[in-house]
Write an enzyme that holds these catalytic residues in place. Structure first.
Site, PDB file in Angstrom:
ATOM      1  CE  LYS B  80      -3.973   2.068   2.431  1.00 18.29           C
ATOM      2  NZ  LYS B  80      -4.900   1.975   3.577  1.00 18.29           N
ATOM      3  CB  SER B 160      -8.266   3.923   2.519  1.00 19.73           C
ATOM      4  OG  SER B 160      -7.432   3.274   3.464  1.00 19.73           O
ATOM      5  CB  SER B 184      -8.806   1.295   5.555  1.00 20.88           C
ATOM      6  OG  SER B 184      -9.452   2.528   5.413  1.00 20.88           O
TER       7      SER B 184
END
Lengths: 100, 494
Positions: B80, B160, B184
């Protein structure tokens, strides 16, 4: 409680965000909706409840009192620190003029 | 032989050790697949050379002595974009960080590297991890590999950690790192038919993760199976003196401890999670999940978490407050974007930079956070929210006297189309209604695939465990995984 357009401008100034008049007008109802929604917390009886700042049950640790004990966060890395600066001069961060 | 891309992390690890394929073959196959995935917009930065470098090291180690292999030798992973990666652009999905190239490596990514893993690239995400659909990203949203049956409309992978979820589901990464502040990891895992776990707050070091809300942020793995999550989490977790909230406790051998035999375990079903308006198929899946856990030997017990309905409003005070404070660092001086104002001073530069660099959702949250922390409102909002947070934590403490783990749905719906909810911030926030309470209490929680909805989109089941008890969460997840209909990941259309 709801905020006024003047308060929106004031908060933006505190947060160092420039808002156009149009942006402030758009944000006003959005912020008031969110603030209205979170106000339901007022229903909860919290008398005598200690506010929770951290979920972990652990004493705050102190770093060993040794210079440069952890290499990644140690000193002598000026060039690394400055490597992403939008503007650096003579080994310092450069900023617009602060004093007249 | 089956395609390398279809194998799980455990299968890749074991196949590589047996000699079915080399680490270089794995990395090469993945690099090709990543290269051919631009339509998904999952990778912001590709690092094929880093994946190959780690693969070469793994192949060499194996040739020398197979006992010199590390737990993740031969495994390439997606990262990420919230994790600082040395020399590799880290933008947190924001224009504000621009081409920030960290001169250091985050602890979690360094741990994965030290465990032998390679890096395929950096994965797209909502800006500063603030969003539930990937639509707040400055580089455009990630497109889910999933589509509704009979439709080509673009679907969100959730957020997210949407890039991570899409990458794992699209088989352009066997596993990926995620971060979870209020759902998330779990919501995007549910939306894409994969597994993802947020461990106990403090298990994974936050050092080198771009901060959103420091009392909530926690890293975790996203992968195709529960076992793969256990393998990755073991490598990611561990005490770190550089993070003052890192838990000083040994990392359990979660993979070795996996067992889907839940005899003697009690699974709590919180009555407050039955919310009006939840689609019938979500409720049906939840009931099905209870039956699966009963079949695995667990005893369902009804529990009460009385403050559940206050979790989201509490979160939307605490998280923006911490965010407004954390994001004060983006001032155009030390890194990232700087907007100059002709003839202007320092304050003009700050304002111009922050107005230009932050997107609408980030600005909204900074504004809310600044307001609830401002003089005259601090006690009414922030302190009040911290008190309700204490009550939410206490609810869980009491519940875990009656049960060993808690089962709920992960999200109140399947994935939605891009643009369908982006006009209404509160409707978007409601996505995390089931995920946020565990975040506020710092508890380990996991989403595992449970089935599909009427349109063929995946749905997830959510397990919450007691503090430090990731094992129960993983084991219950495994029990569901063994019983749920296997979800066929979408075929390549991109």
């Amino acid at each position: 409680m709801s905020v006024t357009i003047e308060q929106v401008r004031h908060i933006a100034n505190l947060a160092r965000i420039h808002l156009s008049d149009e942006q402030a007008e758009t944000l006003l109802p959005e912020l008031n909706n969110i603030l209205g929604w979170v106000e339901q917390l007022g229903e909860v009886d919290t008398d005598g409840v200690e506010p929770l700042a951290t979920v972990i049950d652990q004493q705050m640790r102190l770093r060993e009192d040794v210079i440069n004990a952890i290499p990644e966060t140690a000193g002598n890395r000026r060039d690394d620190v400055l490597s992403n600066a939008p503007e650096a001069q003579h080994g310092f961060f450069a900023v617009p003029k602060v004093i007249e | 032989m089956s395609d390398i891309l279809d194998l799980t992390i455990a299968q890749l690890r074991d196949g590589f050790r047996k000699g079915d394929f080399s680490a270089t073959e794995i990395a090469t196959r993945y690099n090709e697949a990543v290269d051919a995935s631009d339509a998904l917009n999952a990778y912001l930065e590709k690092t094929p050379e880093l994946a190959l470098e780690a693969a070469k090291a793994a192949d060499e180690a194996k040739a020398k002595a197979s006992d010199s292999l590390k737990p993740l030798s031969g495994i390439p992973l997606g990262m990420k974009d919230l994790f600082a990666t040395e020399g590799v652009t880290t933008s947190a999905g924001s224009k504000m960080l621009g081409n920030f190239k960290p001169p250091y490596e985050s602890t979690v990514s360094a741990n994965l590297k030290a465990a032998g893993a390679g890096m395929l690239g950096k994965l797209n995400m909502d800006e500063f991890a603030m969003g539930s659909s990937n639509e707040t990203c400055a580089h455009g949203p990630v497109i889910s590999p999933w589509r509704r049956e009979g439709s080509n409309a673009a679907i969100t992978p959730g957020g997210s950690s949407g890039g991570s979820a899409a990458a794992v589901a699209a088989r352009i990464a066997p596993g990926a790192t995620g971060t979870d502040t209020g759902g998330s990891i779990r919501q995007p895992a549910a939306f894409t038919g994969i597994a993802g776990i947020k461990p106990t707050y403090g298990r994974c070091s936050r050092w080198g993760i771009v901060s959103f809300a420091s009392s909530l942020d926690q890293a975790g793995p996203m992968a195709r199976t529960v076992r793969d999550c256990a393998i990755m989490l073991e490598a990611m977790a561990g005490f770190d003196p550089k993070d003052s909230t890192s838990i000083d406790a040994p990392v359990p051998q979660w993979e070795k401890g996996l067992s889907s035999d839940l005899k003697g375990k009690r699974v709590g079903i919180p009555r407050e999670y039955r919310i009006d308006g939840t689609p019938a198929e979500i409720d049906a899946l939840w009931e099905q999940g209870v039956e699966w856990l009963r079949d695995a030997g667990a005893e369902p017990v009804e529990i009460s978490l009385p403050h559940t309905k206050y979790a989201l409003p509490t979160y939307y005070i605490i998280a923006p407050a911490e965010a407004s404070s954390n994001l004060a660092r983006y001032d155009g001086v030390r890194y990232g974007l700087r907007e100059k104002v002709e003839g202007g001073g320092l304050h003009d530069m700050y304002k111009a930079t922050r107005s230009e660099g932050f997107g609408d959702e980030v600005k909204r949250r900074i504004m809310i956070g600044t307001y609830v922390l401002s003089a005259g409102f601090y006690d009414a909002y922030f302190t009040k929210a911290q008190k309700v947070r204490a009550l939410i934590k206490q609810d869980f403490r009491k519940a875990f006297e009656q049960c060993d783990m808690i089962l709920t749905p992960t999200a109140p719906s399947a994935a939605f189309g891009l643009g369908e909810k982006s006009d209404d911030p509160i409707a978007m926030y409601l996505n995390d209604v089931f995920a946020v309470p565990a975040s506020l209490a710092g508890l380990p929680a996991m989403s595992v695939p449970g089935g599909v909805d009427k349109d063929g989109l995946p749905l997830g089941l959510h397990l919450i465990g007691n503090e430090m008890d990731e094992q129960s969460v993983l084991n219950a997840g495994l029990a569901i995984e063994e019983r749920a209909p296997s979800i066929e990941l979408p075929g390549k259309w991109w």
